[in-house]
Scaffold this motif. Sequence first.
Motif, PDB file in Angstrom:
ATOM      1  N   PHE A 161       0.817  -1.212   0.000  1.00 19.05           N
ATOM      2  CA  PHE A 161       0.000   0.000   0.000  1.00 19.05           C
ATOM      3  C   PHE A 161       0.854   1.267   0.000  1.00 19.05           C
ATOM      4  CE2 PHE A 161      -3.022  -3.132   1.685  1.00 19.05           C
ATOM      5  CZ  PHE A 161      -4.026  -2.965   0.753  1.00 19.05           C
ATOM      6  N   GLY A 162       2.164   1.101  -0.212  1.00 16.38           N
ATOM      7  CA  GLY A 162       3.051   2.249  -0.336  1.00 16.38           C
ATOM      8  C   GLY A 162       3.520   2.850   0.975  1.00 16.38           C
ATOM      9  N   CYS A 163       3.318   2.151   2.068  1.00 15.72           N
ATOM     10  CA  CYS A 163       3.760   2.630   3.384  1.00 15.72           C
ATOM     11  C   CYS A 163       5.069   1.957   3.781  1.00 15.72           C
ATOM     12  CB  CYS A 163       2.711   2.322   4.450  1.00 15.72           C
ATOM     13  SG  CYS A 163       1.158   3.195   4.237  1.00 15.72           S
ATOM     14  N   LYS A 164       5.823   2.639   4.632  1.00 16.44           N
ATOM     15  CA  LYS A 164       6.959   1.995   5.272  1.00 16.44           C
ATOM     16  C   LYS A 164       6.409   1.064   6.345  1.00 16.44           C
ATOM     17  CE  LYS A 164      10.247   5.685   4.445  1.00 16.44           C
ATOM     18  NZ  LYS A 164      11.157   6.663   5.046  1.00 16.44           N
ATOM     19  N   ALA A 165       7.175   0.016   6.672  1.00 17.37           N
ATOM     20  CA  ALA A 165       6.719  -0.981   7.638  1.00 17.37           C
ATOM     21  C   ALA A 165       7.618  -0.998   8.862  1.00 17.37           C
ATOM     22  CB  ALA A 165       6.685  -2.363   7.003  1.00 17.37           C
ATOM     23  N   GLY A 166       6.981  -1.087  10.017  1.00 13.21           N
ATOM     24  CA  GLY A 166       7.702  -1.209  11.269  1.00 13.21           C
ATOM     25  C   GLY A 166       7.190  -2.394  12.057  1.00 13.21           C
ATOM     26  N   VAL A 167       8.025  -2.897  12.957  1.00 14.76           N
ATOM     27  CA  VAL A 167       7.636  -3.980  13.850  1.00 14.76           C
ATOM     28  C   VAL A 167       7.936  -3.545  15.277  1.00 14.76           C
ATOM     29  CG1 VAL A 167       8.060  -6.375  14.558  1.00 14.76           C
ATOM     30  CG2 VAL A 167       8.034  -5.782  12.127  1.00 14.76           C
ATOM     31  N   ALA A 168       6.930  -3.696  16.136  1.00 13.99           N
ATOM     32  CA  ALA A 168       7.076  -3.384  17.553  1.00 13.99           C
ATOM     33  C   ALA A 168       7.193  -4.677  18.345  1.00 13.99           C
ATOM     34  CB  ALA A 168       5.878  -2.576  18.048  1.00 13.99           C
ATOM     35  N   LEU A 169       8.000  -4.620  19.398  1.00 20.78           N
ATOM     36  CA  LEU A 169       8.175  -5.769  20.293  1.00 20.78           C
ATOM     37  C   LEU A 169       7.835  -5.356  21.714  1.00 20.78           C
ATOM     38  CD1 LEU A 169      11.638  -7.169  19.117  1.00 20.78           C
ATOM     39  CD2 LEU A 169       9.359  -7.825  18.316  1.00 20.78           C
ATOM     40  N   CYS A 170       7.046  -6.174  22.398  1.00 16.59           N
ATOM     41  CA  CYS A 170       6.790  -5.968  23.818  1.00 16.59           C
ATOM     42  C   CYS A 170       8.079  -6.247  24.591  1.00 16.59           C
ATOM     43  CB  CYS A 170       5.684  -6.904  24.290  1.00 16.59           C
ATOM     44  SG  CYS A 170       4.068  -6.520  23.593  1.00 16.59           S
ATOM     45  N   PRO A 171       8.189  -5.726  25.808  1.00 14.38           N
ATOM     46  CA  PRO A 171       9.442  -5.897  26.563  1.00 14.38           C
ATOM     47  C   PRO A 171       9.894  -7.344  26.737  1.00 14.38           C
ATOM     48  CG  PRO A 171       8.053  -4.284  27.647  1.00 14.38           C
ATOM     49  CD  PRO A 171       7.235  -4.877  26.531  1.00 14.38           C
ATOM     50  N   ALA A 172       8.974  -8.275  26.882  1.00 10.75           N
ATOM     51  CA  ALA A 172       9.351  -9.670  27.125  1.00 10.75           C
ATOM     52  C   ALA A 172       9.567 -10.474  25.847  1.00 10.75           C
ATOM     53  CB  ALA A 172       8.278 -10.358  27.972  1.00 10.75           C
ATOM     54  N   THR A 173       9.332  -9.864  24.686  1.00  9.09           N
ATOM     55  CA  THR A 173       9.486 -10.580  23.418  1.00  9.09           C
ATOM     56  C   THR A 173      10.949 -10.641  23.022  1.00  9.09           C
ATOM     57  OG1 THR A 173       7.301  -9.871  22.706  1.00  9.09           O
ATOM     58  CG2 THR A 173       8.804 -10.621  20.983  1.00  9.09           C
ATOM     59  N   ASP A 174      11.407 -11.816  22.660  1.00  9.15           N
ATOM     60  CA  ASP A 174      12.794 -12.013  22.255  1.00  9.15           C
ATOM     61  C   ASP A 174      13.062 -11.276  20.946  1.00  9.15           C
ATOM     62  OD1 ASP A 174      15.172 -13.242  21.004  1.00  9.15           O
ATOM     63  OD2 ASP A 174      15.024 -14.692  22.641  1.00  9.15           O
ATOM     64  N   GLU A 175      14.136 -10.539  20.909  1.00 14.61           N
ATOM     65  CA  GLU A 175      14.475  -9.751  19.711  1.00 14.61           C
ATOM     66  C   GLU A 175      14.779 -10.616  18.497  1.00 14.61           C
ATOM     67  OE1 GLU A 175      18.300 -10.366  21.979  1.00 14.61           O
ATOM     68  OE2 GLU A 175      16.301  -9.696  22.556  1.00 14.61           O
ATOM     69  N   ASN A 176      15.010 -11.899  18.705  1.00 19.91           N
ATOM     70  CA  ASN A 176      15.251 -12.798  17.572  1.00 19.91           C
ATOM     71  C   ASN A 176      14.041 -12.919  16.654  1.00 19.91           C
ATOM     72  OD1 ASN A 176      17.988 -13.532  17.855  1.00 19.91           O
ATOM     73  ND2 ASN A 176      17.433 -14.836  19.587  1.00 19.91           N
ATOM     74  N   VAL A 177      12.880 -12.463  17.110  1.00 15.55           N
ATOM     75  CA  VAL A 177      11.688 -12.423  16.258  1.00 15.55           C
ATOM     76  C   VAL A 177      11.989 -11.604  15.000  1.00 15.55           C
ATOM     77  CG1 VAL A 177       9.350 -11.465  16.127  1.00 15.55           C
ATOM     78  CG2 VAL A 177      10.069 -12.729  18.150  1.00 15.55           C
ATOM     79  N   LEU A 178      12.866 -10.627  15.125  1.00 18.21           N
ATOM     80  CA  LEU A 178      13.194  -9.748  13.993  1.00 18.21           C
ATOM     81  C   LEU A 178      14.195 -10.373  13.018  1.00 18.21           C
ATOM     82  CD1 LEU A 178      13.579  -6.357  15.891  1.00 18.21           C
ATOM     83  CD2 LEU A 178      11.625  -7.141  14.541  1.00 18.21           C
ATOM     84  N   LYS A 179      14.800 -11.472  13.409  1.00 13.05           N
ATOM     85  CA  LYS A 179      15.886 -12.070  12.627  1.00 13.05           C
ATOM     86  C   LYS A 179      15.544 -12.263  11.152  1.00 13.05           C
ATOM     87  CE  LYS A 179      18.934 -16.098  12.696  1.00 13.05           C
ATOM     88  NZ  LYS A 179      19.277 -17.328  13.420  1.00 13.05           N
ATOM     89  N   TYR A 180      14.342 -12.740  10.859  1.00  8.32           N
ATOM     90  CA  TYR A 180      13.994 -13.071   9.479  1.00  8.32           C
ATOM     91  C   TYR A 180      13.333 -11.924   8.721  1.00  8.32           C
ATOM     92  CZ  TYR A 180      15.182 -17.698  11.023  1.00  8.32           C
ATOM     93  OH  TYR A 180      15.860 -18.774  11.536  1.00  8.32           O
ATOM     94  N   VAL A 181      13.070 -10.803   9.412  1.00  5.76           N
ATOM     95  CA  VAL A 181      12.408  -9.690   8.728  1.00  5.76           C
ATOM     96  C   VAL A 181      13.192  -8.385   8.806  1.00  5.76           C
ATOM     97  CG1 VAL A 181      10.097 -10.683   9.020  1.00  5.76           C
ATOM     98  CG2 VAL A 181      10.994  -9.088  10.746  1.00  5.76           C
ATOM     99  N   ILE A 182      14.297  -8.371   9.500  1.00  5.86           N
ATOM    100  CA  ILE A 182      15.021  -7.117   9.745  1.00  5.86           C
ATOM    101  C   ILE A 182      15.396  -6.397   8.447  1.00  5.86           C
ATOM    102  CG2 ILE A 182      17.365  -8.075   9.909  1.00  5.86           C
ATOM    103  CD1 ILE A 182      15.895  -5.398  12.258  1.00  5.86           C
ATOM    104  N   ASP A 183      15.693  -7.143   7.394  1.00  4.78           N
ATOM    105  CA  ASP A 183      16.064  -6.525   6.127  1.00  4.78           C
ATOM    106  C   ASP A 183      14.850  -6.046   5.331  1.00  4.78           C
ATOM    107  OD1 ASP A 183      15.294  -9.210   5.725  1.00  4.78           O
ATOM    108  OD2 ASP A 183      16.466  -9.373   3.888  1.00  4.78           O
ATOM    109  N   LYS A 184      13.640  -6.302   5.844  1.00  5.34           N
ATOM    110  CA  LYS A 184      12.409  -5.914   5.156  1.00  5.34           C
ATOM    111  C   LYS A 184      11.668  -4.776   5.844  1.00  5.34           C
ATOM    112  CE  LYS A 184      11.985 -10.624   3.614  1.00  5.34           C
ATOM    113  NZ  LYS A 184      11.356 -11.908   3.815  1.00  5.34           N
ATOM    114  N   ILE A 185      12.137  -4.373   7.024  1.00  8.04           N
ATOM    115  CA  ILE A 185      11.410  -3.338   7.767  1.00  8.04           C
ATOM    116  C   ILE A 185      12.172  -2.013   7.738  1.00  8.04           C
ATOM    117  CG2 ILE A 185      10.189  -4.980   9.230  1.00  8.04           C
ATOM    118  CD1 ILE A 185      12.162  -4.301  11.491  1.00  8.04           C
TER     119      ILE A 185
END
Length: 152
Positions: A105-129
Motif C-alpha cells: 500500500f506504499g507505506c513503510k513498515a515497522g515492527v514493535a516488540l513488547c518488553p518480554a518478546t525475544d528480539e530474535n523475532v526480527l531475525k527473518y524480517v530485519i532486512d524488510k522493515i
Amino acid sequence: MIKVAPSLLSADFSDLKTDLARLKVGGADYVHMDIMDGHFVSNITFGYDQLKMMKKVSDIPFDTHLMIENPDRYIENFAQSSDIITVHAEACVHLDRTIQLIHSFGCKAGVALCPATDENVLKYVIDKIDLALVMSVNPGLRSLQGQGRSCR
C-alpha cells in the motif's frame, strides 16, 4: 540520525488541529499515532476515520502504531492516512506477510516488540522493515501505571 515522533495521545483531543500545527512548528519529524482496539490492549483510542480527518489538516508524516489484534484486516484502511505502519510481532500470524501487505500500500513498515518478546523475532524480517520499535513498557495506557495487560 535522530528523528522525533511525539505521540498524539498527549494532545488535547478537543483541539487536535491546533496541536498538530504546534508539532509542525516544534519540528516533529513524525506524529506517532497509538491505535488501540480494546483487545490487544485494554484501551481504545481512535480509528482510521479519525486518522483520515487529522491527515487533512497536517502534512507531518504519520507513524501509525497498531496495537490491535489481527492487524492485517485493517492495514488497507490505515494505509490511506499513514506513512509508516508499525505492527506488533505478537499480534501477527505471519509477520513477513504483514510486512509485505504494508509495503503493497506504499507505506513503510515497522515492527514493535513488547518488553518480554525475544528480539530474535526480527531475525527473518530485519532486512524488510523500515523501523523497529522496542517497547520499554507493555503497550496500553494503563501499563504505564502498572495496571495493563501484558503482551501475549
